[in-house]
Design a protein around this motif. Structure first.
Motif, PDB file in Angstrom:
ATOM      1  N   ALA A 325      34.214  33.899  32.819  1.00  0.00           N
ATOM      2  CA  ALA A 325      34.912  32.864  32.063  1.00  0.00           C
ATOM      3  C   ALA A 325      34.304  31.493  32.343  1.00  0.00           C
ATOM      4  N   ALA A 326      34.807  30.491  31.654  1.00  0.00           N
ATOM      5  CA  ALA A 326      34.283  29.124  31.783  1.00  0.00           C
ATOM      6  C   ALA A 326      34.342  28.645  33.227  1.00  0.00           C
ATOM      7  N   LYS A 327      33.266  27.973  33.638  1.00  0.00           N
ATOM      8  CA  LYS A 327      33.155  27.315  34.946  1.00  0.00           C
ATOM      9  C   LYS A 327      33.255  28.275  36.118  1.00  0.00           C
ATOM     10  N   LYS A 340      36.002  41.290  34.846  1.00  0.00           N
ATOM     11  CA  LYS A 340      36.235  39.967  34.282  1.00  0.00           C
ATOM     12  C   LYS A 340      36.489  38.984  35.415  1.00  0.00           C
ATOM     13  N   VAL A 341      35.707  37.908  35.405  1.00  0.00           N
ATOM     14  CA  VAL A 341      35.830  36.865  36.417  1.00  0.00           C
ATOM     15  C   VAL A 341      36.449  35.652  35.736  1.00  0.00           C
ATOM     16  N   ILE A 353      31.330  43.316  42.694  1.00  0.00           N
ATOM     17  CA  ILE A 353      32.601  43.326  41.976  1.00  0.00           C
ATOM     18  C   ILE A 353      32.462  44.308  40.818  1.00  0.00           C
ATOM     19  N   GLY A 354      33.105  45.472  40.925  1.00  0.00           N
ATOM     20  CA  GLY A 354      33.007  46.479  39.882  1.00  0.00           C
ATOM     21  C   GLY A 354      34.359  47.009  39.476  1.00  0.00           C
ATOM     22  N   ASP A 355      34.574  47.212  38.181  1.00  0.00           N
ATOM     23  CA  ASP A 355      35.842  47.706  37.649  1.00  0.00           C
ATOM     24  C   ASP A 355      37.005  46.867  38.197  1.00  0.00           C
ATOM     25  N   ALA A 356      36.961  45.591  37.864  1.00  0.00           N
ATOM     26  CA  ALA A 356      37.915  44.664  38.472  1.00  0.00           C
ATOM     27  C   ALA A 356      38.250  43.510  37.537  1.00  0.00           C
ATOM     28  N   THR A 357      39.349  42.842  37.859  1.00  0.00           N
ATOM     29  CA  THR A 357      39.670  41.552  37.257  1.00  0.00           C
ATOM     30  C   THR A 357      39.835  40.554  38.389  1.00  0.00           C
ATOM     31  N   LEU A 380      40.565  50.683  39.247  1.00  0.00           N
ATOM     32  CA  LEU A 380      40.630  49.247  38.999  1.00  0.00           C
ATOM     33  C   LEU A 380      41.129  48.467  40.217  1.00  0.00           C
ATOM     34  N   THR A 381      40.472  47.333  40.445  1.00  0.00           N
ATOM     35  CA  THR A 381      40.944  46.360  41.429  1.00  0.00           C
ATOM     36  C   THR A 381      41.389  45.113  40.683  1.00  0.00           C
TER      37      THR A 381
END
Length: 453
Positions: A325-327, A340-341, A353-357, A380-381
């Motif tokens: 995501a932004a920044k 997704k970061v 970082i795998g299979d994570a939010t 998922l983490t």
């Protein structure tokens, strides 16, 4: 141009023996896309409504590659190799359906540009019956010469048949051609194999059309457009040309590249204006980089999205499903896969970082990893907003870390952590004063005993 119907005949039946490959020649890739798909992409951009694909060995795979770009494809098999006109006439049934324009291109010329095809179609719209695409190579030796008189193309002369004056002509046959649809078959059917090789040559259509009093013209396109791929050396050379074109387009569109010759794009890479690309970056298929993002050196991307003003690398690897995501920041020696970061989150170094939010403004310490695979399945983490993950922590999925939680360094977390909690998942430390002296004496004695044996 859109009011004129058009059929493109793509000749893709060559076996490509010089490629030394079990894979059909036209399925080798440039920028991650099969050669023949590059051709289909250029054709599609020229407003072509239908494709007649002439195939040989591996026809199903070739068809699939073309259909990935254009849906309206009719396949024709060429069972014998009796010359270029014979190959075109393998698509007789498609040509006979009736089109305003018929383009003839080769499946192994991946650098053909839409603009060249547009120009050929424009000349047909202006009244030409046959349009031949020619080019001016650095040396014309070995190429057929285009013989013009008063703006008309009167013949294509092979070098072995050319006079001394004709051999000095630098305008050469590129092999690509456009025909007025309503007389295409009539011209093609007049081509004979009355030559030393007993083959039917498409180039003969020029003199046939002239003899019928039809309009025949040549247009000049750049030499890159007609480069055919027959060996892996030529494949690499074409890749280099494609990459040079793409880099130039990117920079003209507002992307900063410090060492453009070291950055490699895929056919579908999207980089928005004001992004900055440092040296030695590789983009695989399916990558988009938003404006303001900074991509540091030696990073690799595939199937990833990078948001506005994000910061990536150096030495980062973003795998399919990575979304920043932004920044946000992904630093050196960090790998992100199917994760997704969030906005402003930081994954600075030495981390997987795998299979994570990862929630907004979270901070992932050095050496932390998500343990997403149990040997059979992925899990998922979930890491909430403003979470702090201490260095060298392992999060064993499936697991959820609530917003504003704190994970102590060196922890192994196997259970969910509620919001605003502090979690420790490590063995209790004990200190034995003076024990180091005893250990050193013991180990030294053991070493001396081994030497004495």
């Amino acid at each position: 141009m859109t009011s004129r119907s058009c059929l493109t005949v793509i000749l893709a039946a060559g076996e490509g023996t010089r490629m030394k490959s079990a894979l059909p020649k036209v399925l080798h890739t440039i920028a991650g896309l099969p050669i023949v798909a590059h051709v289909a992409k250029a054709v599609h951009g020229a407003g072509v409504s239908d494709i007649a694909l002439v195939v040989g060995k591996g026809g199903d795979q070739v068809e699939a590659a073309v259909r990935s770009i254009v849906s309206s494809v009719t396949v024709h098999e060429q069972t014998e190799r009796l010359g270029t006109a014979h190959a075109v006439l393998a698509a007789r049934a498609s040509i006979a359906r009736g089109y305003d324009d018929v383009l003839v291109v080769f499946g192994d010329t991946p650098l053909i540009e839409t603009a060249a095809l547009d120009e050929a179609r424009d000349r047909l719209a202006e009244g030409a019956d046959v349009v031949v695409m020619g080019f001016r190579p650095a040396s014309p030796n070995g190429y057929g010469r285009l013989i013009e008189r008063e703006g008309r193309l009167i013949a294509i002369r092979e070098e072995k048949d050319a006079s001394e004056a004709e051999r000095r002509i630098g305008f050469c046959n590129g092999g690509l051609m456009a025909l007025r649809g309503n007389n295409a078959l009539a011209l093609l059917d007049k081509i004979t194999n009355d030559n030393a090789n007993r083959e039917f040559y498409l180039t003969d259509v020029v003199e046939i059309a002239n003899a019928d009093g039809r309009s025949v013209v040549a247009i000049e396109i750049s030499a890159d457009n007609v480069i055919g791929i027959n060996t892996r050396v030529e494949l690499a050379e074409a890749e280099a040309i494609w990459q040079t074109r793409k880099r130039r387009d990117m920079m003209l569109a507002g992307v900063t590249m410090q060492a453009p010759e070291t950055v490699f794009f895929a056919h579908d890479t999207v980089v928005e204006a004001d992004a900055i690309l440092e040296p030695n970056i590789i983009f695989g298929p399916g990558v988009s980089i938003a404006g303001g993002a900074v991509i540091h050196a030696f990073s690799y991307f595939e199937g990833a999205k990078v948001g506005p003003n994000a910061n990536v690398g150096p030495f980062a690897r973003l795998r399919p499903g990575a979304e920043l995501a932004a920044k946000s920041k992904v630093g050196n020696f960090v790998e992100v896969k199917n994760a997704k970061v969030g906005v402003g989150a930081k994954v600075n170094h030495l981390t997987y970082i795998g299979d994570a939010t990862v929630g907004a403004a979270a901070n992932i310490g050095a050496g932390a990893i998500t343990c997403n695979y149990d040997g059979y399945n992925k899990h998922l983490t979930e890491i909430g907003a403003n979470v702090f993950i201490g260095s060298n922590s392992s999060l064993v999925a499936p697991v959820s870390i609530g917003d504003n939680a704190y994970i102590a360094s060196g922890s192994v977390i196997t259970a969910d952590v509620p919001a605003d909690s502090l979690a420790f998942g490590r063995a209790r430390q004990e200190v034995k004063e003076g024990r180091a002296v005893q250990l050193r004496a013991r180990y030294a004695a053991q070493k001396l005993a081994k030497k004495a044996e």
